[in-house]
Design a protein around this motif. Structure first.
Motif, PDB file in Angstrom:
ATOM      1  N   LEU A 209     -24.907  21.972   3.277  1.00  8.42           N
ATOM      2  CA  LEU A 209     -25.190  21.611   1.743  1.00  8.42           C
ATOM      3  C   LEU A 209     -26.712  20.990   1.825  1.00  8.42           C
TER       4      LEU A 209
ATOM      5  N   GLU B  19     -27.336  25.277   1.693  1.00  8.82           N
ATOM      6  CA  GLU B  19     -26.579  26.695   1.700  1.00  8.82           C
ATOM      7  C   GLU B  19     -25.299  26.467   0.949  1.00  8.82           C
ATOM      8  N   ARG B  20     -24.702  27.647   0.679  1.00  8.53           N
ATOM      9  CA  ARG B  20     -23.364  27.583  -0.177  1.00  8.53           C
ATOM     10  C   ARG B  20     -22.149  27.681   0.893  1.00  8.53           C
ATOM     11  N   LEU B  21     -20.948  26.941   0.499  1.00  9.93           N
ATOM     12  CA  LEU B  21     -19.843  27.169   1.340  1.00  9.93           C
ATOM     13  C   LEU B  21     -19.184  28.199   1.061  1.00  9.93           C
ATOM     14  N   MET B  22     -18.821  29.177   1.853  1.00 12.62           N
ATOM     15  CA  MET B  22     -18.124  30.388   1.362  1.00 12.62           C
ATOM     16  C   MET B  22     -16.543  30.067   1.255  1.00 12.62           C
TER      17      MET B  22
ATOM     18  N   GLY C  60     -16.066  27.458  -5.040  1.00 10.71           N
ATOM     19  CA  GLY C  60     -16.613  27.656  -6.204  1.00 10.71           C
ATOM     20  C   GLY C  60     -16.331  29.051  -6.816  1.00 10.71           C
TER      21      GLY C  60
ATOM     22  N   ARG D 127     -17.106  31.540 -10.850  1.00  9.63           N
ATOM     23  CA  ARG D 127     -17.700  31.423 -12.260  1.00  9.63           C
ATOM     24  C   ARG D 127     -16.767  31.153 -13.352  1.00  9.63           C
TER      25      ARG D 127
ATOM     26  N   HIS E  23     -21.110  17.325  -6.138  1.00 10.69           N
ATOM     27  CA  HIS E  23     -21.261  17.547  -7.383  1.00 10.69           C
ATOM     28  C   HIS E  23     -20.151  17.280  -8.278  1.00 10.69           C
TER      29      HIS E  23
ATOM     30  N   ARG F  45     -19.419  19.120 -11.466  1.00 14.72           N
ATOM     31  CA  ARG F  45     -19.210  20.445 -11.586  1.00 14.72           C
ATOM     32  C   ARG F  45     -17.916  20.620 -10.460  1.00 14.72           C
TER      33      ARG F  45
ATOM     34  N   LEU G 216     -15.896  22.087  -7.721  1.00 13.12           N
ATOM     35  CA  LEU G 216     -15.902  23.383  -6.948  1.00 13.12           C
ATOM     36  C   LEU G 216     -14.672  23.461  -6.151  1.00 13.12           C
TER      37      LEU G 216
ATOM     38  N   ASN H 291     -11.802  28.923  -3.390  1.00 11.98           N
ATOM     39  CA  ASN H 291     -11.605  30.451  -4.401  1.00 11.98           C
ATOM     40  C   ASN H 291     -10.751  31.389  -3.293  1.00 11.98           C
ATOM     41  N   VAL H 292     -10.472  32.478  -3.816  1.00 11.57           N
ATOM     42  CA  VAL H 292      -9.611  33.505  -3.144  1.00 11.57           C
ATOM     43  C   VAL H 292     -10.049  34.197  -1.919  1.00 11.57           C
TER      44      VAL H 292
HETATM   45  N1  COA Z   1     -21.402  25.563  -2.127  1.00  9.74           N
HETATM   46  C1  COA Z   1     -22.123  24.731  -2.404  1.00  9.74           C
HETATM   47  N2  COA Z   1     -22.346  24.485  -3.612  1.00  9.74           N
HETATM   48  C2  COA Z   1     -21.933  25.210  -4.568  1.00  9.74           C
HETATM   49  C3  COA Z   1     -21.106  26.320  -4.300  1.00  9.74           C
HETATM   50  C4  COA Z   1     -20.465  26.414  -3.107  1.00  9.74           C
HETATM   51  N3  COA Z   1     -19.602  27.469  -2.687  1.00  9.74           N
HETATM   52  N4  COA Z   1     -20.901  26.708  -5.401  1.00  9.74           N
HETATM   53  C5  COA Z   1     -21.616  26.554  -6.399  1.00  9.74           C
HETATM   54  N5  COA Z   1     -22.275  25.614  -5.731  1.00  9.74           N
HETATM   55  C6  COA Z   1     -23.347  24.393  -6.448  1.00  9.74           C
HETATM   56  C7  COA Z   1     -24.527  25.059  -6.636  1.00  9.74           C
HETATM   57  O1  COA Z   1     -25.558  25.043  -5.845  1.00  9.74           O
HETATM   58  C8  COA Z   1     -25.120  24.663  -8.051  1.00  9.74           C
HETATM   59  O2  COA Z   1     -25.629  23.316  -7.715  1.00  9.74           O
HETATM   60  P1  COA Z   1     -26.993  22.998  -8.414  1.00  9.74           P
HETATM   61  O3  COA Z   1     -26.807  23.049  -9.795  1.00  9.74           O
HETATM   62  O4  COA Z   1     -27.357  21.553  -7.913  1.00  9.74           O
HETATM   63  O5  COA Z   1     -27.999  24.017  -7.999  1.00  9.74           O
HETATM   64  C9  COA Z   1     -23.746  24.328  -8.734  1.00  9.74           C
HETATM   65  O6  COA Z   1     -22.874  24.253  -7.771  1.00  9.74           O
HETATM   66  C10 COA Z   1     -23.558  25.289  -9.811  1.00  9.74           C
HETATM   67  O7  COA Z   1     -23.427  26.671  -9.290  1.00  9.74           O
HETATM   68  P2  COA Z   1     -23.774  28.255  -9.814  1.00  9.74           P
HETATM   69  O8  COA Z   1     -24.412  29.149  -8.822  1.00  9.74           O
HETATM   70  O9  COA Z   1     -24.242  28.095 -11.211  1.00  9.74           O
HETATM   71  O10 COA Z   1     -22.196  28.476  -9.789  1.00  9.74           O
HETATM   72  P3  COA Z   1     -21.950  30.187 -10.159  1.00  9.74           P
HETATM   73  O11 COA Z   1     -20.544  29.926 -11.339  1.00  9.74           O
HETATM   74  O12 COA Z   1     -22.591  30.907 -10.810  1.00  9.74           O
HETATM   75  O13 COA Z   1     -21.459  30.583  -8.900  1.00  9.74           O
HETATM   76  C11 COA Z   1     -20.282  31.439  -7.238  1.00  9.74           C
HETATM   77  C12 COA Z   1     -20.325  30.895  -8.507  1.00  9.74           C
HETATM   78  C13 COA Z   1     -18.681  32.079  -6.555  1.00  9.74           C
HETATM   79  C14 COA Z   1     -21.189  32.410  -6.968  1.00  9.74           C
HETATM   80  C15 COA Z   1     -20.576  30.213  -6.256  1.00  9.74           C
HETATM   81  O14 COA Z   1     -19.899  29.121  -6.197  1.00  9.74           O
HETATM   82  C16 COA Z   1     -20.559  30.644  -4.658  1.00  9.74           C
HETATM   83  O15 COA Z   1     -21.959  31.102  -4.462  1.00  9.74           O
HETATM   84  N6  COA Z   1     -19.742  30.527  -4.075  1.00  9.74           N
HETATM   85  C17 COA Z   1     -19.875  30.894  -2.599  1.00  9.74           C
HETATM   86  C18 COA Z   1     -19.697  32.388  -2.269  1.00  9.74           C
HETATM   87  C19 COA Z   1     -18.169  32.678  -2.418  1.00  9.74           C
HETATM   88  O16 COA Z   1     -17.174  31.979  -1.985  1.00  9.74           O
HETATM   89  N7  COA Z   1     -18.017  33.823  -3.023  1.00  9.74           N
HETATM   90  C20 COA Z   1     -16.706  34.325  -3.573  1.00  9.74           C
HETATM   91  C21 COA Z   1     -16.328  34.061  -5.076  1.00  9.74           C
HETATM   92  S1  COA Z   1     -14.657  34.636  -5.310  1.00  9.74           S
END
Ligand code: COA
Length: 378
Positions: free
Chosen positions: A253, A257-260, A263, A265, A309, A312, A314, A317-318
């Protein structure tokens, strides 16, 4: 009656009409559906009103696909995989063995469409035929690329069991088959995501269901959509052990980086699909040895994300629990996105049926932001 102005007279520019524009169409309602309902705040997902958790526990992919296509719940519904028409097999043999499985699947569906009579409007039979064909095509590609001959479908097996059989040449044990079936159920449908919207746009032109699914596969291929749980596997490999989890999560973090697998939408609560798949993963006979670590890393990640966060939510997810399920059933990680596409065939084709039943060409407007009318130089 007014006279038209001479052709070379300077034209009065038409004043632009100010209308709201939402990049990415975020928040725009672009249709109506009775297929699925997503309640992101409460973490609920319903297919035609039925809870996803109940469908995973008591249903099969065959019954769920039929529910999406017809609206009827028939728990005994069967859906075996279908044979590959010879011209399509020739195409699959010509696909380079190092091609991405998503490219192979997209090509196979396109070739399949050229062998079928798919008149408008799409029908449940067309949806069923295409959904039954694609697992055979992906399994054949996976075998061909590793030098093995494709395996003919076994009509006594249902779709996900048949897919595993055609992939490996062996009948999977019931627990493994059940786990993949559960994954297919949670992947079957999810509202107006990008690939489903693509399928509806294509269908709205009165094009055929194979074209709609080819476009949908192309859309899902993008890493922002079909983002594979492969990355969850890579991430857990980097974490290495539960003892290192907190340090690794904080470090990732801090590097931005994002944690896979965290989070979403739409979901602000725990993704109900992740909850259902976690149960499935825990019940698997051949679970990957890192499942327990994944469960403990999840707790650490959720705690640190909540701290970083607070504004928000977080949550998991699936993708997070899709990873152990798909690994546990023995799929190669590079097949994960195409396997997700196989599962989503039910939703894509159900949306094609729904679009066609009340069709209106999907054709939005765009704001012009280019130069004003001008003369060509010279
Ligand atoms: N890890 C760390 N931080 C995260 C995060 C994650 N997985 N997901 C969101 N955040 C943070 C962002 O950095 C952002 O912080 P900031 O405002 O300080 O920059 C805040 O949360 C909002 O993020 P945002 O990109 O607006 O959320 P989103 O709704 O557009 O994104 C995803 C949704 C799924 C794209 C996002 O959560 C993500 O990239 N997740 C990781 C990839 C993943 O698991 N994808 C599978 C989805 S089913």
């Amino acid at each position: 009656m007014t006279d038209s102005p001479p052709a070379d007279a300077p034209r009065e520019p038409t004043p632009p009409v100010e209308r709201p524009y939402s990049p990415g169409l975020e928040g725009v309602v672009a249709g109506e559906t009775s297929l699925s309902y997503i309640d992101g705040a409460a973490g609920r997902l319903l297919y035609r009103g039925y809870r996803i958790g109940d469908l995973v526990e008591r249903g099969t992919y065959a019954a769920v696909a039929n529910l999406l296509w017809t609206g009827e719940w028939d728990a005994s519904h069967r859906l075996p995989t279908a044979a590959i028409p010879p011209p399509v097999m020739s195409v699959l043999r010509a696909v380079p063995s190092n091609a991405k499985p998503m490219d192979a699947l997209r090509t196979a569906v396109s070739a399949w469409g050229s062998t079928q009579d798919l008149p408008w409007p799409p029908t449940v039979e067309q949806a069923r035929a295409l959904t039954a064909f694609s697992p055979s095509a992906l399994a054949a590609f996976a075998r061909l690329r590793s030098g093995n001959e494709p395996v003919e479908p076994d009509p006594t097996l249902d779709l996900t069991t048949g897919f595993l059989y055609q992939l490996t040449g062996e009948r999977p044990d019931p627990g493994t088959a059940r786990a993949l079936d559960a994954y297919f159920i949670v992947g079957a449908e999810h509202g107006f995501n990008a690939s489903t919207f693509t399928a509806r746009v294509i269908t709205s032109t009165r094009s055929d269901v194979a074209s709609a699914v080819v476009g949908a596969i192309g859309t899902m291929k993008g890493p922002l959509h079909g983002g594979a749980p492969t990355e969850v596997v890579d991430q857990l490999a980097k974490v290495g052990s539960v003892e290192h989890a907190e340090e690794w999560v904080r470090g990732a973090l801090a590097r931005g980086e994002r944690l896979m697998g965290f989070g979403h939408r739409v979901y602000r609560a725990y993704d109900p699909r992740a909850a259902a798949l976690r149960k499935v993963a825990e019940g698997m006979e051949h679970k990957p040895d890192w499942l327990q670590m994944a469960i403990e890393v999840e707790d650490v990640a959720l705690r640190v994300l909540a701290e970083k966060h607070p504004e928000r939510p977080l949550r998991t997810n699936v993708e997070y629990y899709a990873a152990p399920v798909l690994m546990g059933v023995g799929l190669a990680p590079d097949l994960f996105p195409a396997t997700f596409s196989l599962a989503r065939h039910a939703g894509w084709t159900a949306h094609a049926l729904e679009q066609a039943a009340n069709n209106r060409l999907i054709r939005p407007d765009v704001n012009y932001v280019g130069p004003e009318e001008r003369d060509l130089p010279g």
